[in-house]
Design an enzyme around this catalytic site. Structure first.
Site, PDB file in Angstrom:
ATOM      1  N   ALA A   1     -10.888  32.160 -35.581  1.00  0.00           N
ATOM      2  CA  ALA A   1     -10.646  31.353 -36.786  1.00  0.00           C
ATOM      3  C   ALA A   1      -9.181  31.524 -37.194  1.00  0.00           C
ATOM      4  CB  ALA A   1     -11.554  31.812 -37.924  1.00  0.00           C
ATOM      5  N   HIS A   2      -8.489  30.427 -37.322  1.00  0.00           N
ATOM      6  CA  HIS A   2      -7.096  30.541 -37.763  1.00  0.00           C
ATOM      7  C   HIS A   2      -6.576  29.290 -38.468  1.00  0.00           C
ATOM      8  CE1 HIS A   2      -6.480  28.105 -34.166  1.00  0.00           C
ATOM      9  NE2 HIS A   2      -5.304  27.775 -34.670  1.00  0.00           N
ATOM     10  N   ARG A   3      -7.412  28.242 -38.635  1.00  0.00           N
ATOM     11  CA  ARG A   3      -6.899  27.004 -39.241  1.00  0.00           C
ATOM     12  C   ARG A   3      -6.407  27.301 -40.643  1.00  0.00           C
ATOM     13  NH1 ARG A   3      -7.300  24.494 -34.946  1.00  0.00           N
ATOM     14  NH2 ARG A   3      -5.085  24.405 -35.345  1.00  0.00           N
TER      15      ARG A   3
END
Ligand code: UD1
Ligand code: UDP
Length: 359
Positions: free
Chosen positions: A203-205
């Protein structure tokens, strides 16, 4: 002469088949690394594992605001292109590196080839959507991965003559490295994991992890998955996410947080996971290619092909919905067809560039 501009983890991985093909054909090319990513595990590890030549130019722009980073990349790329003008500049994907590299080149009247053209989430809240649209509209060669991405470009009035459907170079990267990864790394053993008996997460958005409430919900959802299935949840944490988790002091009970993995390790982890939860673009594609179910923690995707074939579902970022989505995706049938081509995108792209007449 081909100028390749790259700067982040996914660009290094997805550009690697193009670089390999340039090498194989003995073409004249050079690599400009913008330095948007710079930590060892987000950058150097991929050059080492994928045996890529060192960049010819490193701009070292580092992190910053969108405008600051874009401006630094533009001026850095412009200097190099002015000194050593190539016939064509290639960029891949939707990052600030891509948009800035393409814009600097097009203003110098250097032709631009956009690899992975035509993807659309139709969500302008994503910085990547702005980068994709702008890059497509200033590119001379649009290498669209699928017919669907070609249609998106046609709808926006881009001439069919500029579009070439190639498949996605992610397929080349997976095919070229899966066997090597099986031979070279034993990450499951290192982490004490059994095939099919763990979940993998990324997860990095920006719109997910820079939003405190969303990040909390995501972590709560992941903890819920761990509890319900009593299986390890392996979560290699992107530096943006690591920073946010630390800043917010959010609890991560039950999750197996690690540093980001190299590509060979990550491929193994993806290929043998029970299911992958992600908000990454590349991971939605790779799981589809590898035949592993994916639950995407977003409300839209620019990779609708994965939804169509049934490899991926959108579960959003609400903890309850994440758990519900995982329940349903773990029991739904596998065996879909990969919509992203047969692993020769890199060859096709280089062939088109090599055949391009000088301006
Ligand atoms: C960028 C791209 C995104 C892509 C992602 C791939 C844009 C707008 N975003 O997002 O589309 O999906 O790369 O991973 O171009 N940091 C480090 N080390 C690094 C790189 C970053 O510690 O090597 C930290 C810094 O604190 C930085 C933050 O991560 O501020 C975010 O980095 P940045 O490149 O701005 O955005 P990404 O989230 O990586
Ligand atoms: N990846 C990796 N190690 C990790 C997590 C991801 O090598 O720990 C690879 C993954 O296989 C894929 C790429 O990074 O090829 C995706 O990059 P990311 O999710 O950062 O960006 P996006 O695809 O969303 O732009």
């Amino acid at each position: 002469m081909i100028g390749i501009v790259l700067g982040t983890r996914p660009e290094i991985i997805k550009m690697s088949p193009v670089i390999r093909e340039c090498e194989r054909r003995g073409l004249d090319y050079y690599i400009i690394h913008t330095g948007q990513h710079y930590s060892y595990e987000m950058d150097r590890v991929f050059f080492e594992e994928l045996d890529l030549p060192d960049p010819d130019y490193s701009l070292d722009v580092g992190s910053g605001t969108h405008a600051g980073q874009t401006a630094k990349i533009m001026t850095g790329v412009e200097d190099i292109l002015a000194k050593e003008p190539p016939e064509i500049v290639l960029v891949q994907g939707d990052t600030n590196t891509v948009m800035a590299g393409a814009l600097a080149a097009s203003k110098l009247h250097v032709r631009v080839g956009h690899i992975e053209a035509g993807l659309r989430s139709f969500n302008r809240q994503m910085p990547e959507e702005i980068n994709r649209v702008l890059t497509d509209h200033i590119s001379d060669y649009l290498f669209a991965p699928t017919e669907r991405s070609r249609e998106n470009l046609l709808t926006e009035g881009i001439s069919d003559r500029r579009i070439c459907v190639t498949g996605n170079t992610v397929v080349d990267a997976v095919y070229q490295n899966l066997d090597i990864s099986r031979r070279k790394v034993n990450v499951l053993k290192d982490l004490d994991l059994e095939p099919q008996e763990y979940f993998l997460v990324t997860a990095h958005r920006q719109e997910n992890v820079d939003n405190r409430a969303r990040l909390k919900e995501i972590l709560k959802g992941l903890a819920g998955v761990q509890k319900e299935f009593s299986l390890p949840v392996v979560f290699p944490v992107h530096p943006r996410t690591e920073k946010r988790i630390k800043e917010l002091g959010i609890g991560v009970d039950g999750l197996n947080l690690t540093k980001p993995f190299g590509f060979l390790e990550f491929l193994q982890l993806e290929a043998q996971a029970k299911l992958v939860l992600t908000d990454s673009g590349g991971v939605q594609e790779e799981t589809c290619v590898l035949g592993v179910p994916c639950a995407t923690m977003r409300y839209d995707t620019e990779r609708p092909e994965t939804l169509d074939v049934g490899s991926n579902i959108l579960v959003g970022t609400d903890s309850g919905k994440i758990l519900e989505g995982v329940r349903s995706a773990t029991t739904s049938p596998r065996g879909w067809e990969n919509p992203y081509g047969d692993g020769i995108a890199g060859k096709m792209i280089v062939m088109v560039c090599a055949a391009a007449r000088p301006q």
